[in-house]
Design an enzyme around this catalytic site. Structure first.
Site, short mmCIF file in Angstrom:
data_model
loop_
_atom_site.label_atom_id
_atom_site.label_comp_id
_atom_site.label_asym_id
_atom_site.label_seq_id
_atom_site.Cartn_x
_atom_site.Cartn_y
_atom_site.Cartn_z
N HIS A 1 48.78 12.53 47.79
CA HIS A 1 47.13 13.02 47.52
C HIS A 1 46.66 13.55 49.12
O HIS A 1 47.17 13.19 49.57
CB HIS A 1 46.45 11.53 47.24
CG HIS A 1 45.00 11.93 46.88
ND1 HIS A 1 44.18 11.98 47.70
CD2 HIS A 1 44.55 12.04 45.62
CE1 HIS A 1 43.05 12.37 47.01
NE2 HIS A 1 43.32 12.28 45.67
N SER B 1 36.30 16.15 40.83
CA SER B 1 35.03 16.23 40.30
C SER B 1 35.31 16.32 38.75
O SER B 1 34.29 16.85 38.05
CB SER B 1 34.04 17.08 40.86
OG SER B 1 33.77 16.54 42.20
N GLU C 1 44.05 12.88 50.52
CA GLU C 1 43.40 12.16 51.33
C GLU C 1 44.70 11.38 52.17
O GLU C 1 44.34 11.10 53.48
CB GLU C 1 42.80 11.11 50.65
CG GLU C 1 41.51 11.38 49.93
CD GLU C 1 40.97 10.82 48.86
OE1 GLU C 1 41.34 9.81 48.52
OE2 GLU C 1 39.81 11.49 48.24
N GLY D 1 35.56 14.76 45.30
CA GLY D 1 34.41 13.67 45.57
C GLY D 1 33.30 14.49 46.19
O GLY D 1 32.28 13.95 46.46
N ASN E 1 42.35 7.63 39.42
CA ASN E 1 42.82 7.09 40.59
C ASN E 1 41.77 6.30 41.25
O ASN E 1 40.43 6.94 41.72
CB ASN E 1 43.08 8.24 41.69
CG ASN E 1 43.43 7.87 43.25
OD1 ASN E 1 43.58 6.96 43.28
ND2 ASN E 1 43.49 9.00 43.92
N LYS F 1 41.31 4.82 43.92
CA LYS F 1 41.17 4.97 45.49
C LYS F 1 40.98 3.33 46.08
O LYS F 1 41.52 2.37 45.63
CB LYS F 1 40.19 5.96 46.02
CG LYS F 1 40.59 7.11 45.42
CD LYS F 1 39.69 8.22 45.77
CE LYS F 1 39.99 9.53 45.04
NZ LYS F 1 39.15 10.74 45.60
N GLU G 1 44.91 19.64 42.81
CA GLU G 1 43.61 18.92 43.55
C GLU G 1 42.80 19.87 44.58
O GLU G 1 43.54 19.47 45.58
CB GLU G 1 43.71 17.39 43.92
CG GLU G 1 44.04 16.59 42.61
CD GLU G 1 43.80 15.22 42.95
OE1 GLU G 1 43.08 14.58 42.08
OE2 GLU G 1 43.80 14.43 44.28
P1 13P Z 1 37.05 12.87 42.21
O1 13P Z 1 37.13 12.84 40.82
O2 13P Z 1 36.24 11.45 42.91
O3 13P Z 1 36.72 14.05 42.74
O4 13P Z 1 38.55 12.65 42.98
C1 13P Z 1 39.45 13.37 42.67
C2 13P Z 1 40.84 12.79 43.11
O5 13P Z 1 40.97 12.69 44.48
C3 13P Z 1 41.37 12.10 42.24
O6 13P Z 1 42.71 11.92 42.99
#
Ligand code: 13P
Length: 249
Positions: free
Chosen positions: A94, A211, A96, A172, A10, A12, A166
């Site tokens: 997601h 992560s 976010e 992150g 992803n 982002k 997740e």
């Molecule tokens: P990270 O791997 O940066 O923690 O992000 C995970 C994520 O949100 C994947 O959709």
């Protein structure tokens, strides 16, 4: 039950079209046999990335879509437009999007129906915040997100469904769920799926996200109910993402 591991990146809000095509080309050349892989660029790069990796085994996906096919929805992108650009996968719900853009289980459900209607592979994200986990609400939260997100759908509609677990506190932050925490949540998710789609639950893939890095991927992916990974930060570095793909092989 053996399930083909599925690793998705992803991206982002990162990368220009040229950067995305270069990264995707490096990944496409390294997808191991027996592993499914996808990258999910921003909307504007989907077509160029899909072209850059055409003929390879690397799939290309969107990070979201709107539930309507067309109309007066300024700024929205439909599932049909994603497919037209070359996407075969779409991430939905997601955390976010839930936290920053008002996504709810009801909107995830509408979007999921649009994605399925176009024959695209949905990756539906679920996961708890740290406060919810600490309050002992992990199972409640996952059950609510799954039953709400999949409402009105059954096994016949969902043969390609992918769930991504997740935990919000692991995204992150560099803080990964332990393999035991991941396995526990994944097994619970599969038990909820069994109530919705019956025996198909044993064939559906549940990715872990939060992560994931080259140094923890192998142990996470070795858990019996961890069928892949949804990777954020490490998917932006070809060496790291390719190492995670290799760990899945
Ligand atoms: P990270 O791997 O940066 O923690 O992000 C995970 C994520 O949100 C994947 O959709």
């Amino acid at each position: 039950m053996s399930r083909t591991k599925f690793i998705a990146g992803n991206w982002k809000l990162h990368l220009t079209r040229a950067e995305g095509s270069a990264l995707a080309s490096a990944v496409a050349a390294a997808v191991p046999a027996g592993v499914d892989a996808a990258v999910c660029p921003g909307f504007l790069s989907i077509a160029s990335v899909a072209q850059a990796v055409s003929g390879s085994r690397l799939k290309v996906g969107g990070q979201d879509c709107h539930w309507e096919e067309k109309g007066a929805f300024t700024g929205a992108v439909s599932a049909g437009q994603l497919k037209d650009a070359g996407a075969t996968v779409v991430i939905l719900g997601h955390s976010e999007r839930r936290q920053l853009f008002g996504e709810t289980d009801a909107t995830v459900n509408r979007k999921l129906k649009a994605v399925l209607g176009h024959g695209l592979i949905p990756i539906v994200c679920v996961g708890e915040t740290l406060a919810e986990r600490d309050a002992g609400r992990l199972q409640d939260v996952l059950r609510t997100q799954l039953t709400g997100g999949l409402a009105g759908l059954s096994a016949e509609h969902l043969p390609t469904l992918v769930i991504a677990y997740e935990p919000v506190w692991a995204i992150g932050t560099g803080r990964t769920a332990t393999s035991a925490q991941a396995q526990e949540a994944h097994a619970f998710i599969r038990s909820v799926l069994r109530g919705i789609v019956g025996d198909l639950a044993d064939r559906l893939r549940i990715q872990y996200g939060g992560s994931v890095k080259p140094d923890n991927a192998r142990e996470l992916l070795a858990q019996p109910d961890v069928d892949g990974a949804l990777v954020g930060g490490a998917s932006l570095k070809p060496a790291d993402f390719n190492a995670i793909l290799a760990a899945a092989a």
